[in-house]
Every structure is written in C-alpha cells, then in structure tokens.
Design a protein around this motif. Sequence first.
Motif, PDB file in Angstrom:
ATOM      1  N   THR A  28       0.837  -1.197   0.000  1.00 13.82           N
ATOM      2  CA  THR A  28       0.000   0.000   0.000  1.00 13.82           C
ATOM      3  C   THR A  28       0.874   1.250   0.000  1.00 13.82           C
ATOM      4  OG1 THR A  28      -0.089   0.143   2.417  1.00 13.82           O
ATOM      5  CG2 THR A  28      -1.719  -1.273   1.335  1.00 13.82           C
ATOM      6  N   SER A  29       0.235   2.407  -0.059  1.00 11.37           N
ATOM      7  CA  SER A  29       0.970   3.672  -0.018  1.00 11.37           C
ATOM      8  C   SER A  29       1.773   3.792   1.266  1.00 11.37           C
ATOM      9  CB  SER A  29       0.000   4.854  -0.143  1.00 11.37           C
ATOM     10  OG  SER A  29      -0.634   4.860  -1.388  1.00 11.37           O
ATOM     11  N   VAL A  30       1.191   3.319   2.368  1.00  6.87           N
ATOM     12  CA  VAL A  30       1.908   3.376   3.650  1.00  6.87           C
ATOM     13  C   VAL A  30       3.147   2.503   3.614  1.00  6.87           C
ATOM     14  CG1 VAL A  30       1.742   2.855   6.121  1.00  6.87           C
ATOM     15  CG2 VAL A  30      -0.170   3.933   4.947  1.00  6.87           C
ATOM     16  N   ASP A  31       3.093   1.352   2.909  1.00  4.24           N
ATOM     17  CA  ASP A  31       4.263   0.487   2.794  1.00  4.24           C
ATOM     18  C   ASP A  31       5.411   1.204   2.094  1.00  4.24           C
ATOM     19  OD1 ASP A  31       3.115  -1.799   4.017  1.00  4.24           O
ATOM     20  OD2 ASP A  31       2.022  -2.218   2.178  1.00  4.24           O
ATOM     21  N   PHE A  32       5.087   1.956   1.040  1.00  5.27           N
ATOM     22  CA  PHE A  32       6.141   2.683   0.329  1.00  5.27           C
ATOM     23  C   PHE A  32       6.699   3.819   1.196  1.00  5.27           C
ATOM     24  CE2 PHE A  32       4.020   0.657  -3.300  1.00  5.27           C
ATOM     25  CZ  PHE A  32       5.124   0.097  -3.919  1.00  5.27           C
ATOM     26  N   GLU A  33       5.855   4.393   2.029  1.00 10.70           N
ATOM     27  CA  GLU A  33       6.352   5.402   2.971  1.00 10.70           C
ATOM     28  C   GLU A  33       7.272   4.760   4.011  1.00 10.70           C
ATOM     29  OE1 GLU A  33       2.715   6.966   4.385  1.00 10.70           O
ATOM     30  OE2 GLU A  33       2.219   7.967   2.503  1.00 10.70           O
ATOM     31  N   ASN A  34       6.901   3.558   4.472  1.00 13.99           N
ATOM     32  CA  ASN A  34       7.754   2.844   5.419  1.00 13.99           C
ATOM     33  C   ASN A  34       9.076   2.429   4.775  1.00 13.99           C
ATOM     34  OD1 ASN A  34       5.835   3.040   7.437  1.00 13.99           O
ATOM     35  ND2 ASN A  34       4.883   1.080   6.946  1.00 13.99           N
ATOM     36  N   LEU A  35       9.000   2.022   3.497  1.00 12.48           N
ATOM     37  CA  LEU A  35      10.228   1.663   2.776  1.00 12.48           C
ATOM     38  C   LEU A  35      11.125   2.885   2.632  1.00 12.48           C
ATOM     39  CD1 LEU A  35      12.016  -0.245   1.218  1.00 12.48           C
ATOM     40  CD2 LEU A  35      10.573   0.126  -0.805  1.00 12.48           C
ATOM     41  N   GLN A  36      10.529   4.032   2.349  1.00 18.03           N
ATOM     42  CA  GLN A  36      11.302   5.277   2.274  1.00 18.03           C
ATOM     43  C   GLN A  36      12.057   5.519   3.569  1.00 18.03           C
ATOM     44  OE1 GLN A  36       8.861   8.757   1.890  1.00 18.03           O
ATOM     45  NE2 GLN A  36      10.581  10.158   1.793  1.00 18.03           N
ATOM     46  N   GLN A  37      11.393   5.295   4.692  1.00 18.05           N
ATOM     47  CA  GLN A  37      12.030   5.510   5.994  1.00 18.05           C
ATOM     48  C   GLN A  37      13.137   4.494   6.247  1.00 18.05           C
ATOM     49  OE1 GLN A  37       9.316   5.760   9.275  1.00 18.05           O
ATOM     50  NE2 GLN A  37      10.912   5.932  10.799  1.00 18.05           N
ATOM     51  N   LEU A  47      14.885   8.550  -0.677  1.00 15.70           N
ATOM     52  CA  LEU A  47      14.185   8.348  -1.947  1.00 15.70           C
ATOM     53  C   LEU A  47      12.705   8.534  -1.665  1.00 15.70           C
ATOM     54  CD1 LEU A  47      15.959   5.150  -3.350  1.00 15.70           C
ATOM     55  CD2 LEU A  47      16.514   7.543  -3.767  1.00 15.70           C
ATOM     56  N   SER A  48      12.050   9.400  -2.409  1.00 12.61           N
ATOM     57  CA  SER A  48      10.650   9.694  -2.121  1.00 12.61           C
ATOM     58  C   SER A  48       9.780   8.469  -2.336  1.00 12.61           C
ATOM     59  CB  SER A  48      10.156  10.835  -3.009  1.00 12.61           C
ATOM     60  OG  SER A  48      10.060  10.408  -4.344  1.00 12.61           O
ATOM     61  N   ALA A  49       8.650   8.445  -1.634  1.00 13.08           N
ATOM     62  CA  ALA A  49       7.705   7.334  -1.793  1.00 13.08           C
ATOM     63  C   ALA A  49       7.200   7.259  -3.230  1.00 13.08           C
ATOM     64  CB  ALA A  49       6.544   7.491  -0.813  1.00 13.08           C
ATOM     65  N   SER A  50       7.048   8.407  -3.891  1.00 12.03           N
ATOM     66  CA  SER A  50       6.584   8.409  -5.285  1.00 12.03           C
ATOM     67  C   SER A  50       7.629   7.778  -6.206  1.00 12.03           C
ATOM     68  CB  SER A  50       6.263   9.829  -5.742  1.00 12.03           C
ATOM     69  OG  SER A  50       7.407  10.667  -5.639  1.00 12.03           O
ATOM     70  N   THR A  51       8.918   8.040  -5.937  1.00  9.34           N
ATOM     71  CA  THR A  51       9.983   7.401  -6.720  1.00  9.34           C
ATOM     72  C   THR A  51       9.943   5.893  -6.542  1.00  9.34           C
ATOM     73  OG1 THR A  51      11.442   9.322  -6.621  1.00  9.34           O
ATOM     74  CG2 THR A  51      12.485   7.195  -6.993  1.00  9.34           C
ATOM     75  N   LEU A  52       9.763   5.444  -5.304  1.00  6.77           N
ATOM     76  CA  LEU A  52       9.712   4.003  -5.032  1.00  6.77           C
ATOM     77  C   LEU A  52       8.502   3.366  -5.699  1.00  6.77           C
ATOM     78  CD1 LEU A  52      10.755   4.124  -1.271  1.00  6.77           C
ATOM     79  CD2 LEU A  52      12.160   3.383  -3.200  1.00  6.77           C
ATOM     80  N   ARG A  53       7.373   4.069  -5.717  1.00  6.14           N
ATOM     81  CA  ARG A  53       6.198   3.515  -6.403  1.00  6.14           C
ATOM     82  C   ARG A  53       6.461   3.386  -7.902  1.00  6.14           C
ATOM     83  NH1 ARG A  53       3.216   6.588  -2.448  1.00  6.14           N
ATOM     84  NH2 ARG A  53       3.186   8.411  -3.795  1.00  6.14           N
ATOM     85  N   ARG A  54       7.186   4.349  -8.478  1.00  9.08           N
ATOM     86  CA  ARG A  54       7.519   4.246  -9.905  1.00  9.08           C
ATOM     87  C   ARG A  54       8.420   3.047 -10.160  1.00  9.08           C
ATOM     88  NH1 ARG A  54       7.830   9.990  -9.717  1.00  9.08           N
ATOM     89  NH2 ARG A  54      10.082   9.934  -9.434  1.00  9.08           N
ATOM     90  N   ILE A  55       9.407   2.855  -9.291  1.00  5.48           N
ATOM     91  CA  ILE A  55      10.354   1.751  -9.463  1.00  5.48           C
ATOM     92  C   ILE A  55       9.647   0.410  -9.382  1.00  5.48           C
ATOM     93  CG2 ILE A  55      12.317   0.585  -8.372  1.00  5.48           C
ATOM     94  CD1 ILE A  55      13.333   3.400  -7.614  1.00  5.48           C
ATOM     95  N   VAL A  59       3.325   3.143 -11.013  1.00  2.00           N
ATOM     96  CA  VAL A  59       3.095   4.265 -11.918  1.00  2.00           C
ATOM     97  C   VAL A  59       3.799   3.948 -13.225  1.00  2.00           C
ATOM     98  CG1 VAL A  59       3.420   6.725 -12.294  1.00  2.00           C
ATOM     99  CG2 VAL A  59       2.989   5.877  -9.989  1.00  2.00           C
ATOM    100  N   ASP A  60       3.125   4.211 -14.347  1.00  2.00           N
ATOM    101  CA  ASP A  60       3.706   3.942 -15.661  1.00  2.00           C
ATOM    102  C   ASP A  60       4.875   4.889 -15.910  1.00  2.00           C
ATOM    103  OD1 ASP A  60       4.155   2.969 -18.146  1.00  2.00           O
ATOM    104  OD2 ASP A  60       2.484   4.005 -19.106  1.00  2.00           O
ATOM    105  N   VAL A 343      -7.774   4.246  -6.736  1.00  2.00           N
ATOM    106  CA  VAL A 343      -7.723   5.248  -7.801  1.00  2.00           C
ATOM    107  C   VAL A 343      -6.496   6.116  -7.569  1.00  2.00           C
ATOM    108  CG1 VAL A 343      -8.908   7.178  -8.882  1.00  2.00           C
ATOM    109  CG2 VAL A 343     -10.230   5.239  -8.003  1.00  2.00           C
ATOM    110  N   SER A 344      -5.619   6.195  -8.568  1.00  2.00           N
ATOM    111  CA  SER A 344      -4.370   6.939  -8.448  1.00  2.00           C
ATOM    112  C   SER A 344      -4.508   8.329  -9.045  1.00  2.00           C
ATOM    113  CB  SER A 344      -3.240   6.189  -9.150  1.00  2.00           C
ATOM    114  OG  SER A 344      -2.083   6.990  -9.253  1.00  2.00           O
ATOM    115  N   GLY A 345      -3.951   9.312  -8.351  1.00  2.00           N
ATOM    116  CA  GLY A 345      -3.904  10.665  -8.867  1.00  2.00           C
ATOM    117  C   GLY A 345      -3.001  10.800 -10.083  1.00  2.00           C
ATOM    118  N   LYS A 346      -2.192   9.769 -10.371  1.00  2.00           N
ATOM    119  CA  LYS A 346      -1.353   9.787 -11.569  1.00  2.00           C
ATOM    120  C   LYS A 346      -2.184   9.586 -12.831  1.00  2.00           C
ATOM    121  CE  LYS A 346       2.605  10.058  -9.347  1.00  2.00           C
ATOM    122  NZ  LYS A 346       3.429  11.279  -9.421  1.00  2.00           N
TER     123      LYS A 346
END
Length: 422
Positions: A28-37, A47-55, A59-60, A343-346
């Motif tokens: 989830t989004s919280v997981d990527f925030e935890n990974l960032q930490q 590394l921002s959570a958005s960067t990690l989600r792209r990786i 995100v396309d 639903v993603s804001g991207k």
Amino acid sequence: MVSDSTDLLRCKQLIERKLDWGASESWTSVDFENLQQRILEETSVSLSASTLRRIWGRVDYQHLPSNTTLNTLAQFAGYSDWRTFIKSQAPTDLPPTPVERLPVEPVRPTINWVKLSWIAGFVVAIILVGIVAFDQKQSQLNADQYSFSSKPLTRSIPNSVIFTYNSSASPTDSVYIQQSWDSRRRTLVDKDAQTHTSIYYEPGFYRAKLLVGTQIVREHPLLIPTNGWLGLIATKPVPVYLKSPEFIGPDKMRLPLAEIERKNVPLQPQVPLIKYFNVGNFDPVPLTDFSFTSEVKNEYGEGAAVCQQTWLELITDDMPITIPLSTKGCVSELSLLDGSRMVSGKKTNLSRLGVDFSNWINVSCTSDGHKLYYHINGELAYEATLPQKKVSIVGIAYGFMGTGAVRNINLQANGKRVFHDF
C-alpha cells in the motif's frame, strides 16, 4: 553507468526478500512510505515514496532510475554501490562449474532439429502434467476437515489474538495463518498444533485465513476494536501510543507539535504519521444509505511535510473508503479507495482534493444507494459506483503527515444519527 531492467528486477527481488513483506503487488501507499524511511535509516539517502512507487511499477514510467537512486537501492540490498551489485550478478563471480574436456572434432556436428524439438515437447508435457497433478492435489483439500477461530484478548491496543485451529488433515507441512489480506502477516505454523498467537498494533477489520500450501481452507472476519478514540504516532516496529489528554480536547482532536517532540519523535527529514482511530463502537452502517461529515485541518507544512498529506478513512468489513487530501500542488501523489478499487492521482484528475489547510476543511461522503459521493467544502470532488456486495462501515480513522486536528464528526444511517463526536 549503464543498467538494464533485468538488473533492476533482481535488485528489487533482493529488497523484497530482505523486507519479507510479501508480494509487492499488495503493498500500500503506507508500505512505500515505510520503505522510504527504512532506506533513509540505512543509507542516509531519502528516496521519495513516489519514486519508489515508480520503481515498483505502480506508476507507468519507462525510464530507468538515476544513478543516485540505483546506488541507494544497491546499498539497501547489501552492496556498496550499483556497480558492485552489477558485478556480483556476472556469471564470472559464480563458482566455476567443472566441465569435462572433449576432444576437438574436425567437423562441426549438425543439429538434429527434429530430435531437439521432440525432446523439448516432451519436457514441456512433463511440466504440464506436474502442474495439473499439483492443482488436482490442491483441489482435493476438503475444507470440512479443517477448523479455524480466533479470540481477541482485550479492547485495548496492542491486542493479542489467540488463533485456534485444526490442520492435522493437511498433506503438507506448509500450513499458514494469515492475519489479514496482507500477505506480509502470514506465519508458518505447526500443522499438528492447535494454537497460535499474534499481536495487532493497530485496530481495524481483518479477514484471518488458514492456508494449506496456497489454498485458503478456512477464513473468518476479525474485528480489532478500540476503547473509544485511539491516537498514535506510526513509528516502526511499534507505534508510539498517545494518552487521551494528549490529543483529545473538549471540542476537537489535536496533537500539538510540542507533544510529538516530547515523545522524541523527529519532525524532519522523515515526517511522522499521526493516526486517530475509533473502531467497533457503533452499529455497522450499510454503504447503501449513509452520510458521513467531518472537518479536518493539517497543521504542519514545513520542510518535507510541504504537501500536508491527510486522509479520512471509513473502515468497512471489506475494502475501506479513503478520502485523501493535500495541498493543491501535490494532488498527483494522492490515491483513494472507493470501496471497490484504488484510484491513483497519476491517472485520474483528483484536483478537487487539493485544499488550503489554512482553514478548516469540510469533508463529506454520502451514498444514495447507487453511487458514492465525495464533497470537499460543499463541492463534488469524486463519485463512484457502490460495490455490488453488501458492505458496512465499522469504524472511522484519520491520518496526518505531520499533525492535524479533527472536529464535527457525524455518521448517519437512513437519516438517523449513529455516531457523533466533537
């Protein structure tokens, strides 16, 4: 420095194995925030959570990460830098395989393509037969031969749960108890035992599962309630729990920055996540006819908290409903759950969920029996079709990156008030 997607995939697999959070598709989004930490703590690089989600493909994005990002990922995976990681993947780094020396033939042999294709077809057939046999073995499991139940020990958080099970009929030792939909919370248990205990650090509605191999043989709902309002700072591995006077006032919930600092929780560069919960303290409210309203204000927007990410959550006995908010310039980072999908804001215009937190924000979520409607300050911001199956609201939660305040909470069902506070 040149790389390819195969190397990046291998690096991600090493990180996933290290985290042991289960399949990354369920993060989830919280997981990527935890990974960032986690990455920041171990590498001193953010590394921002958005960067990690792209990786991780949420995100396309067709480009490879920057060299700095690759070096950081490699360090988190256990290597000094990306170049060292790449070298470690080279075949020359593997122990040499003994090879029998053959005499040099004067004439290069001709490949018998007919024979080779026959052998390949035979191997594929054997694999397919094995897969079918495995599936048949799985399908032969009789759920009636298994039992599974659970009992929370208290209404307070943390809450230990006693799971009682019978899996003696299992044809394999691979018996697991999964605490929720989250595969990270899957634990291997003794198939011949009868008791397993787990601890829940946050309240909510979960669906506990008993698995034999990959097949779910038993599952049941599990509500982890709160005794009134629960406030916490979502640190890992254990949250910092708040006493009621620290965040509950006569007319609102609010955690002052001074209280966070007194808990020795830094505000920068990793912004703390503040959560308020109230679960299991009112009768379930069907999604088919309800009205929820509340006012919120994010009260911290310094440094890395510039987006002032905030969300309200209606905890249900299925997929939750979340209403995310942020400053107007950060809506691309938002994602919401509408009871049926994420639903993603991207990929969706969520611009109406961008707000000015200098004032209180009025948020409402209502249903007319067919659709779900989100309103921000009286204006329609999002709508979605209701889930077809029966779903009910069992709790309310709030989240603030930094800190925030809540007041005027109202939940109604069929036009009648079910829950009200502040």
